[in-house]
Scaffold this active site. Structure first.
Site, short mmCIF file in Angstrom:
data_model
loop_
_atom_site.label_atom_id
_atom_site.label_comp_id
_atom_site.label_asym_id
_atom_site.label_seq_id
_atom_site.Cartn_x
_atom_site.Cartn_y
_atom_site.Cartn_z
N CYS A 289 -21.91 -8.90 1.64
CA CYS A 289 -21.55 -8.32 0.15
C CYS A 289 -21.73 -6.87 0.03
O CYS A 289 -20.77 -6.12 0.78
CB CYS A 289 -22.42 -9.07 -0.77
SG CYS A 289 -21.83 -8.85 -2.68
N HIS B 282 -21.00 -14.88 -0.12
CA HIS B 282 -22.59 -15.01 0.26
C HIS B 282 -22.62 -16.33 0.85
O HIS B 282 -22.64 -17.30 0.28
CB HIS B 282 -23.13 -15.25 -1.21
CG HIS B 282 -23.47 -14.08 -2.07
ND1 HIS B 282 -24.77 -13.16 -1.96
CD2 HIS B 282 -22.63 -13.00 -2.73
CE1 HIS B 282 -24.38 -11.95 -2.60
NE2 HIS B 282 -23.16 -12.12 -3.14
N GLU C 117 -25.37 -17.73 2.05
CA GLU C 117 -26.46 -18.31 1.74
C GLU C 117 -26.55 -19.23 0.52
O GLU C 117 -27.04 -20.17 0.30
CB GLU C 117 -27.81 -17.21 1.55
CG GLU C 117 -27.85 -16.63 0.15
CD GLU C 117 -26.71 -15.71 -0.20
OE1 GLU C 117 -26.60 -15.33 -1.53
OE2 GLU C 117 -25.95 -15.19 0.59
#
Length: 397
Positions: free
Chosen positions: A272, A362, A364
């Site tokens: 990001c 992202h 995660e």
């Protein structure tokens, strides 16, 4: 301001009409509704999130600092709020806009309602029937400054519009230090320790070091002000730059720090905001997207394999880079590794002769999707090689 907005504003806020809260955009568009969460006033960049799940992760994501977030899903708050899902120690959104708040929280994990949670953190919100109209307006005219007003903060619309226009914008905003940890801390590896990772906190989410800890990484989280010397003093096996808020063009400190890391040849992974910092370190420019990507349904293609992953996003800026072929950088040839299939936005970068790569999304993603979680495995492979790589090896990472 449109004539219709002026008439509606005079009727509803100055003359005591039905509306008890208003959302005011800097171009004069006004939306009327009822207070949700805390009452008062708040200002920020008006954006929208298309995710149907993960509202608690959204609220606590530091990347939303100084933004008013509108949720496009019609019902928000159905599962309440718990103490396990926050991505940081506080709510970061400047304001919150929903269509229909849940009347009852229905989850065995919930310990309070979303409305109470917003009040607890002083987040001024509004429930409006026109979230679809708001989203279409932002898609057509772009993200812009806005304000939410309720209770004693209500005033004639003309006055509110002027207050919104005097509020700070997002371009040129250097915000990473405002959301970063003040002091370093360590997340230990889960199980056997295999690697030491220096993670620069530009607005890091708690799930990110957890994903690395699951893979045997001892993660040393450093403040956004960390220099290359601070990072390299840890003698890390790899370096990570996190997500975060603000304009990457204003983040000169992290760019300088990353250049030192790349010169040292340490394996690097950024996500990001970290992708944008990587782009700037390579000599590329960045630009503001019209309305950004925020949600959990963005299709991204890995240009090496052709594989398409559905991914979670939260960014209003992007890297400007050649989509075809390679390009030269101070650290050797590089390429765009991933692209967004909706708008051809650059979604990833990779150096070909050094162990460094990044993505704009992202992996995660605590609330999902998890298509891209293997990127953490790719980072571990780079660290396992000890920072040595060839063009073919890095393409296969």
């Amino acid at each position: 301001m449109t004539e219709r907005s002026e008439r509606a504003g005079r009727h509803d806020t100055a003359a005591g009409g039905a509306a008890t809260a208003v959302l005011v955009l800097e171009d004069g568009r006004v939306f009327h509704g009822t207070p949700y969460g805390a009452e008062g006033e708040t200002f920020g960049e008006m954006v929208f999130n298309t995710g149907m799940t993960g509202y608690q992760e959204t609220l606590t994501d530091p990347s939303y600092h100084r933004q008013i977030v509108a949720m496009t899903a019609p019902h928000i708050g159905n599962t309440g709020v718990n103490d396990e899902d926050p991505e940081s120690s506080r709510v970061w959104v400047a304001g919150y806009v929903v269509r229909e708040p849940a009347r009852v929280s229905s989850s065995w994990r919930a310990n309070r309602s979303l409305d109470d949670y917003l009040k607890e953190h002083g987040v001024v919100g509004i429930a409006i029937p026109g979230t679809r109209a708001l989203t279409r307006h932002l898609r057509e005219r772009g993200a812009m400054r806005a304000g939410v007003f309720s209770g004693q903060a209500l005033a004639p619309v003309g006055e509110l519009v002027e207050r919104v226009r005097r509020s700070p914008g997002m371009e040129g905003a250097d915000l990473a230090e405002q959301v970063s940890a003040a002091e370093p801390y360590v997340i230990p590896a889960l199980g056997e320790k295999k690697y030491t990772v220096a993670a620069v906190d530009l607005g890091i989410k708690s799930m990110t070091p957890h994903r690395m800890a699951e893979r045997g990484c001892e993660v040393h989280v450093l403040p956004a002000t960390a220099t290359a010397e601070d990072i390299l003093a840890l003698d890390p096996d790899g370096v990570f730059f996190s997500n975060g808020p603000g304009d990457p063009a204003a983040a000169d400190g992290p760019v300088d720090a990353l250049r030192g890391v790349l010169e040292a040849g340490k394996p690097f992974f950024g996500i990001c905001f970290g992708n944008q910092i990587f782009g700037r370190a390579l000599g590329l420019g960045t630009y503001k997207l019209r309305y950004g990507h925020r949600g959990v349904n963005q299709p991204v293609q890995d240009r090496r394999t052709g594989k398409v992953e559905i991914s979670a996003h939260n960014h209003g800026f992007a890297v400007r880079a050649p989509l075809e072929g390679t390009f030269d950088t101070p650290y050797g040839p590089a390429e765009v590794s991933h692209v967004n299939l909706n708008d051809d936005c650059v979604e990833g970068l990779r150096l070909l002769d050094r162990p460094a790569f990044s993505v704009q999304y992202h992996p995660e993603a605590a609330a999902g999707p998890h298509d891209s979680a293997s990127l953490f495995d790719d980072f571990c492979k780079l660290m396992e090689r000890g920072g040595t790589t060839t063009t073919e090896e890095n393409k296969g990472a």
